[in-house]
Design an enzyme around this catalytic site. Structure first.
Site, PDB file in Angstrom:
ATOM      1  N   HIS A   1       0.857  -1.196   0.000  1.00 14.57           N
ATOM      2  CA  HIS A   1       0.000   0.000   0.000  1.00 14.57           C
ATOM      3  C   HIS A   1       0.887   1.237   0.000  1.00 14.57           C
ATOM      4  O   HIS A   1       1.502   1.570   1.004  1.00 14.57           O
ATOM      5  CB  HIS A   1      -0.914   0.002   1.229  1.00 14.57           C
TER       6      HIS A   1
ATOM      7  N   HIS B   1      -6.567  -1.050  -6.644  1.00  8.42           N
ATOM      8  CA  HIS B   1      -7.070  -0.397  -5.432  1.00  8.42           C
ATOM      9  C   HIS B   1      -6.968   1.124  -5.601  1.00  8.42           C
ATOM     10  O   HIS B   1      -5.888   1.676  -5.816  1.00  8.42           O
ATOM     11  CB  HIS B   1      -6.207  -0.880  -4.269  1.00  8.42           C
TER      12      HIS B   1
ATOM     13  N   GLU C   1     -11.649  -3.023  -3.782  1.00 11.72           N
ATOM     14  CA  GLU C   1     -11.842  -1.569  -3.590  1.00 11.72           C
ATOM     15  C   GLU C   1     -11.236  -0.827  -4.776  1.00 11.72           C
ATOM     16  O   GLU C   1     -10.465   0.116  -4.618  1.00 11.72           O
ATOM     17  CB  GLU C   1     -11.201  -1.124  -2.267  1.00 11.72           C
TER      18      GLU C   1
ATOM     19  N   CYS D   1     -11.715   7.721   1.374  1.00 10.32           N
ATOM     20  CA  CYS D   1     -10.261   7.903   1.346  1.00 10.32           C
ATOM     21  C   CYS D   1      -9.740   8.129  -0.062  1.00 10.32           C
ATOM     22  O   CYS D   1      -8.750   8.833  -0.261  1.00 10.32           O
ATOM     23  CB  CYS D   1      -9.554   6.662   1.897  1.00 10.32           C
TER      24      CYS D   1
ATOM     25  N   CYS E   1      -9.952   3.612   8.176  1.00 13.61           N
ATOM     26  CA  CYS E   1      -9.076   4.549   7.472  1.00 13.61           C
ATOM     27  C   CYS E   1      -9.787   5.857   7.148  1.00 13.61           C
ATOM     28  O   CYS E   1      -9.169   6.923   7.149  1.00 13.61           O
ATOM     29  CB  CYS E   1      -8.542   3.920   6.200  1.00 13.61           C
TER      30      CYS E   1
END
Lengths: 662, 662
Positions: free
Chosen positions: B187, B264, B316, B334, B412
């Protein structure tokens, strides 16, 4: 309350310009191909291992079980299809193969009658410990169906006796009595099979056992939870929740109290079929009432226009009333086959043409759409809208295939289509109350008892292409009886030529049938010409997914746009509201099957849109195009491409020039 | 190639009729609430355990690690938000709490600089063995961001020194040299954080480490596969495929070669933010070119009208070009926050107002839509169409919530919104080439260097309600410089009153800014009145999901229908093509926020539809109704109900009477 039993379904020869080819395909291609598949001899298909499992269990070969826990059922369904073929035409080569399979299957049966290769080979000692997931009774049901069909076709008792022994054994294991198991199968099937066994053998024990399974379903404490605790909380399919999701297996309520189509679609329609059978055999009014409610829920609120059911992949299930996404549909082929089972039972319990209308809708669209025109490839899932470029990218479409597959690791659908088509004769007529009801206008001959005598009936059909049907009635002597002709829901007029006179009928009886009651003479004919317009279909105003869209239907066929004819981006095509339709034919399609051509528009991707996703004060550039539509069942036979049943309508487009619609 | 560095972002006070309340909410509600949540003191929320993890790791408490593998990052994001608040207004109580947290966090840091409570407490010895899944560098990045922000706000070095030590340690572990790890995080986050650390400390090592991580990503052999083999093929999230799905983590190609928005969504925009930073710092032309391509892919082909991204729940993730289902959207809060990060960086690299247009779209719709009006509840997923009755029944909607939640097990989004709003001042102006660019018209004061002197600038805004803005310029002395005013994409005219004269401007410069270059005197004012019509928005003709539909937008706000105002079955509502709109206000909504009222129609569920799902030759019964629309960000603040951004348009409805539209 007891419904009429006699049915002229076992003595029918189909001879039809459309369907004879399908029956031939079943006989010459599907059943032989599936035989090869069951024996792992199809090159591009996943090995089935189904026959090998039986050989190993029978001690004829060494090896281990492979396949799904319900792999056995594929062999049973193949045998059942073969039986139906033999019933309409003896075929010594096919019979020899079938006899051989029966020898192997019966060789795999245990001394006590138990028959299931998964448990025999892989989990001996764990029989009946996981009804929720392991399909033992389901497989048993399919063998019982095969056994009764094979006996009726050939008079041979070997398989019938074996499945009767199995049913006797099951009856000794399951029941209300203390010490017996109070359970029922996760996947309904044995319930309807036991009624067939009862009808074939006359032994009421089987009818009672079927009713027992139906009665137990959905009672508390919940059997699947109890057996799960008892076996130490193990599960066979950890990624599913077959044990705890009681809607999935229609065990959330006693069956007589269920009002909505919930859960796994195939299971529901198999259950409903058995419920209708029990209602017919026992006059159980609550059962009939539940059947009607479930029918209304399925077909009035949760069915696609193609006669398919199951709106979502998760659980292969129904979702909610009027929730019918065409692109995400599960719409399993087997579920439409099962819907036909249910519909046929309801015809006798509650005389209304809508049961046959749905039967026809499912048959002419999803059931035959489930197989390729050459009979070798199959759809499991039958969406109403497919964009191959997005499949694989948007994972919501992971269950959608843009082309039919050779065989499936879970191969329920192909043999289900085969057995349905091989027994299609059973769906054409209903004999009830001294009337012969014509449910499906499929060319056929039969001999039935009407008005106290035997009557030969011929149905000559040009139904698919022209909406024309000719009935020839040959009683042994002049006599009075009734022909009841279904007025299909898609027509508003039928011209009836009988006794030299033509009558136009625009309205059938309240039940949807036109009754011709008269004294019939040998050789009397009735000619029907159904008006068969191209219909612009709309969905119920509670279906949010199809607003601003129409689907075209002509006769029993629902149409679709396909990329092969119309290029990519089918969502950019528009129908003219007042468009004329020209009928055509397509070389690759069965003779008589009409395509539609009409003028329409294509929204262009050009214009002021470069690098802009959203704009106001602008519209789409459109241009006139010719559109071609084909029957839905015939899609995906000319390469991989887009397909769409529902088409945007848009009247704000000016046909005379390229315009910016505001 | 090196872009201008100076930015007036660190000395800004927001004073705005719309936004001041949001900042107040962050200060008085969100940050305190989130502090309670991090300490597991919020009653209806899942316990976070994040602070306890640090206390345990610091030896202050006994216990075990609980939470996600990236639970630490919530503490870091909270600290960062607190820092931004302290930067605009010192607050000794908040600072005391933050100092206390920093003491605990630094107490949990290992001697060598390593800081991660998951590995310290739960898998000691396995550090850096699963970069693909375990977010160590991601968490490090968030602490680095917090450390730089806290130093800037307070001048206190404790956390900055700690994260520098951590970064030094990371630099000793990762790199091209033999013996170092050649990997990068699953990530992305540390890349952009290290640029901040470089800018704060001036130490180029951090810039180089950031570039190293970007350069390594997507090289072959694939690092995630290699480390997976090395650790014995174990996975942390077995239900996901983080290791093998290289698109998911944007590691399928070297970053400079990536052209499409894949995988993502949050990871992509965090990565793009760092790429833009590196392009700005190093003049890397390939990097800038990749940024532009990815920007065009994200915002030109894969962004919802609400400024949200990520079309599917699975991963996602982005799906495919123009594939934008409103009801199935993931559209994570986010991701829109990250899109604003990316946009802000691009403003300086490639002067074009479209970056600020997207920033505004994301901010005014999805980012603030992600929180309730009282600042205590949050959306993670932001669909454009919600039918609560179908949620739970159709499992494709399992990720959709019809109401905001208190806190998340993967939390998050709430702290991300908090840190974005707390630092909102950074997004208002850009100082570049002796011009002050006004990117967002948010009321604020700042002091910047322009034309060789310090200039106080006040922006007074009535932008949200009326489209009015007044700028007051106070140079120390008369002097020439440029004010560059963004012409928002949603307007076609701005009236500019400056020096006593009004000029109507309908076309800005090619880059989208109106430049006022002149000699400015102390106290000079410029008044802007943007024309703010209600706009009927259409999607690009390749977006198949929004055909026949429009969305309304006024100013920066995208509107929606909500059940609270319009009843159930929003899909049955139709806008008139030429409807007039009346502006209103809603008591529950922030002052100045306008609702829209207009005449429309409702399709009735009545008519000839009883028990019929499909019919031809009939249409829908319609009746005139008043429609009320509210800004999307404000939905789901008045109870659970339906919501829809895209609305069917249908001009074939006659307003004068109930009709059957054909």
């Amino acid at each position: 309350m007891k419904a009429a039993q006699t049915s002229p379904t076992h003595n029918i020869q189909i001879e039809d310009p459309f369907w004879s080819d399908y029956i031939r395909l079943v006989r010459e291609v599907m059943v032989p191909y599936q035989w090869e598949a069951l024996n792992d001899r199809v090159q591009d298909a996943e090995p089935s291992h189904a026959i090998r499992n039986f050989k190993i269990a029978a001690g004829l070969e060494a090896g281990e079980f492979h396949g799904m826990v319900f792999q056995d059922s594929d062999v049973a369904k193949w045998l059942e299809a073969a039986a139906y073929l033999l019933e309409t035409r003896r075929d010594s080569a096919l019979e020899e193969i079938a006899d051989g399979v029966i020898d192997i299957v019966v060789g795999a049966q245990r001394e006590d009658g138990y028959l299931n290769t998964y448990f025999t080979l892989k989990e001996p000692g764990k029989e009946w410990s996981n009804l929720a997931e392991c399909h033992e009774l389901y497989c048993a049901g399919h063998f019982i169906e095969a056994g009764t069909a094979y006996f009726r076709a050939t008079g041979k008792r070997k398989l019938l006796d074996a499945v009767s022994r199995f049913a006797d054994y099951i009856d000794s294991v399951f029941g209300r009595e203390p010490g017996k198991l109070h359970g029922y199968d996760g996947h309904q099937e044995i319930e309807l099979a036991l009624v067939k066994l009862y009808r074939t053998t006359g032994n009421e024990k089987y009818l009672n056992l079927s009713r027992f399974f139906l009665d137990q379903r959905g009672t508390m404490p919940h059997y699947f939870e109890e057996e799960w605790e008892k076996r130490g909380r193990t599960v066979h399919f950890p990624q599913l929740s077959m044990v705890h999701d009681h809607s999935y297996s229609q065990s959330y309520l006693p069956v007589r109290e269920q009002m909505d189509a919930e859960g796994h679609a195939v299971r529901l329609v198999y259950m409903c079929t058995a419920m209708a059978d029990i209602a017919a055999e026992t006059g159980d009014a609550q059962m009939l009432s539940a059947c009607k409610k479930l029918w209304d829920s399925i077909t009035g609120k949760r069915m696609y226009i193609t006669g398919s059911i199951g709106s979502m992949e998760q659980g292969e299930s129904f979702s909610a009333d009027y929730d019918l996404p065409g692109d995400l549909a599960y719409a399993e082929t087997c579920a439409s086959v099962g819907l036909m089972f249910f519909a046929r039972r309801m015809l006798k319990l509650h005389r209304s043409s809508r049961y046959a209308d749905v039967m026809e809708r499912a048959l002419y669209n999803t059931v035959i759409g489930g197989m390729s025109l050459d009979g070798t490839r199959f759809f499991y899932v039958n969406p109403l809208e497919v964009y191959p470029d997005v499949i694989g990218k948007n994972k919501n479409y992971d269950h959608i295939k843009a082309e039919r597959q050779g065989w499936f690791s879970c191969a329920c659908c192909p043999p289900n289509v085969a057995r349905l088509l091989a027994s299609l004769g059973e769906y054409i007529f209903t004999l009830q109350d001294d009337a012969l009801y014509v449910e499906l206008y499929i060319g056929a001959r039969t001999r039935v008892e009407l008005g106290g005598q035997m009557v030969d009936v011929e149905l000559h059909s040009d139904y698919v292409s022209e909406g024309k049907v000719r009935l020839v009635v040959n009683p042994e002597r002049n006599g009075e009886f009734t022909l009841a002709l279904r007025m299909p829901e898609w027509t508003d007029r039928v011209d009836i030529l009988a006794g030299g006179e033509t009558e136009s009928v625009t309205c059938a009886g309240e039940d949807g049938y036109i009754r011709l009651t008269r004294k019939w003479h040998p050789g009397d004919t009735v000619e029907l010409t159904f008006s068969m317009p191209v219909r612009r279909m709309k969905s119920h105003p509670l279906v949010r997914q199809t607003y601003s869209k129409v689907a075209l239907q002509r006769g029993p066929f629902v149409y679709c746009l396909e990329e092969a004819d119309n290029g990519k981006r089918l969502y950019q095509l528009r129908l003219k509201e007042d468009g004329e339709y020209t009928l055509g034919e397509e070389e690759e399609f069965p003779k008589g099957v009409k395509t539609l051509q009409t003028a329409g528009y294509r929204v262009s991707s050009e214009g002021k849109w470069t690098n802009r996703l959203y704009q106001s004060d602008t519209g789409y550039v459109c241009e006139p195009v010719d559109l071609k539509l084909i029957p839905y069942f015939a899609w995906a036979n000319r390469g991989i491409g887009e397909m769409s049943v529902w088409i945007f309508e848009d009247t704000r487009l000016d046909p005379t020039e390229k315009i910016l619609s505001p």
